[in-house]
Design an enzyme around this catalytic site. Sequence first.
Site, PDB file in Angstrom:
ATOM      1  N   GLY A 229       0.820  -1.201   0.000  1.00 15.79           N
ATOM      2  CA  GLY A 229       0.000   0.000   0.000  1.00 15.79           C
ATOM      3  C   GLY A 229       0.856   1.254   0.000  1.00 15.79           C
ATOM      4  O   GLY A 229       1.779   1.389  -0.811  1.00 15.79           O
ATOM      5  N   GLY A 232       4.700   1.124  -0.149  1.00 19.54           N
ATOM      6  CA  GLY A 232       5.399   0.739  -1.367  1.00 19.54           C
ATOM      7  C   GLY A 232       5.318  -0.744  -1.629  1.00 19.54           C
ATOM      8  O   GLY A 232       4.252  -1.352  -1.553  1.00 19.54           O
ATOM      9  N   ASP A 259      -2.738  -4.857  -9.987  1.00 13.59           N
ATOM     10  CA  ASP A 259      -2.637  -5.527 -11.285  1.00 13.59           C
ATOM     11  C   ASP A 259      -1.615  -4.829 -12.171  1.00 13.59           C
ATOM     12  O   ASP A 259      -0.876  -5.470 -12.926  1.00 13.59           O
ATOM     13  CB  ASP A 259      -3.997  -5.556 -11.972  1.00 13.59           C
ATOM     14  CG  ASP A 259      -5.072  -6.196 -11.102  1.00 13.59           C
ATOM     15  OD1 ASP A 259      -4.720  -7.035 -10.260  1.00 13.59           O
ATOM     16  OD2 ASP A 259      -6.255  -5.839 -11.260  1.00 13.59           O
TER      17      ASP A 259
END
Length: 318
Positions: A229, A232, A259
């Site tokens: 998140g 990093g 993704d």
Amino acid sequence: MSGAIHTVTANPALDQTVTLDALIPGSVHLARAATVNAGGKGVNVASCLADWGLPAHAHGLLGRDNCGPFEQLFAAKRITDRMLRVAGACRVNIKLADLASGDTTDVNLPGPETGEAELASLTAGLRDVGAGDLAVLAGSLPPGMPRDALARLCAQLKRQGAWVLMDSSGSPLAAALANPPAALPDCVKPNREELAQWAGRELPGLDDVARCARGLQRMGVGRVVVSLGEQGALLVDGDAALLASLPPQRPLSTVGAGDALVAGLTAARRQELNAADSLRLAMAFAAAKLQRVGPHLPPEPQIRELAAAVSLQTLAAA
């Protein structure tokens, strides 16, 4: 590497993103905007790769009743459509994007009922994946699909000589990680929560995450990338343990950022980048995606600029 890229999405989805000024539970909202995008993890990966100039073969299961948006995306981006059509409709994932907080609330509906017959058809469609090809197994499984479906597909692809990246969670990921060493994925990309779920324990600190990733590596997974998140992403590969971070980004939509990270890792593998440059490119893909609604990337110069801004920190060996 010159091999073809294949993505596998067993449970694709139409992502309906509704943008709100602020999400207040229990209230009536007037939407700022609404969009519908063909999605699902592997579809999103293929779409981002196409924007980077790397066309992919998209495999998976599409419900016949609402496959139009997927066909339009594949045609527009020159993605080879190798999706199998099945009875029923693909699931719809409703994304409530809160402009005030920058958060997105997901409501994911179930997909069409499937089983061993659909898995056999999917298996047959991957038999021409060859040595040197790259394969991305991504996302969840539709209702009725055997829980070890991705594990079986991973074993098949490894026998055929492909390099396999897996981005899944829960029982499908656990089943794949229970494969014999020769049938394990070459790379996995869980987030911290998914990795903790697999490990059966909390991973509160970066050292905990790194140790767990090292454990996967010792099992035979060559590269482990954990998305963290706002902190990093962590990459463990060989002797390297690298933490990547970027200056805070103001996201338009967080949908599909993970993704895009997978697409960046796949592109880096295709371009034969080293571990550090692979992580830089993957982080740049993810950050660039934050400024787009839907599975799309901005032009290459913007991604290169973001990659150059990625800070890497070497962590102590776990």
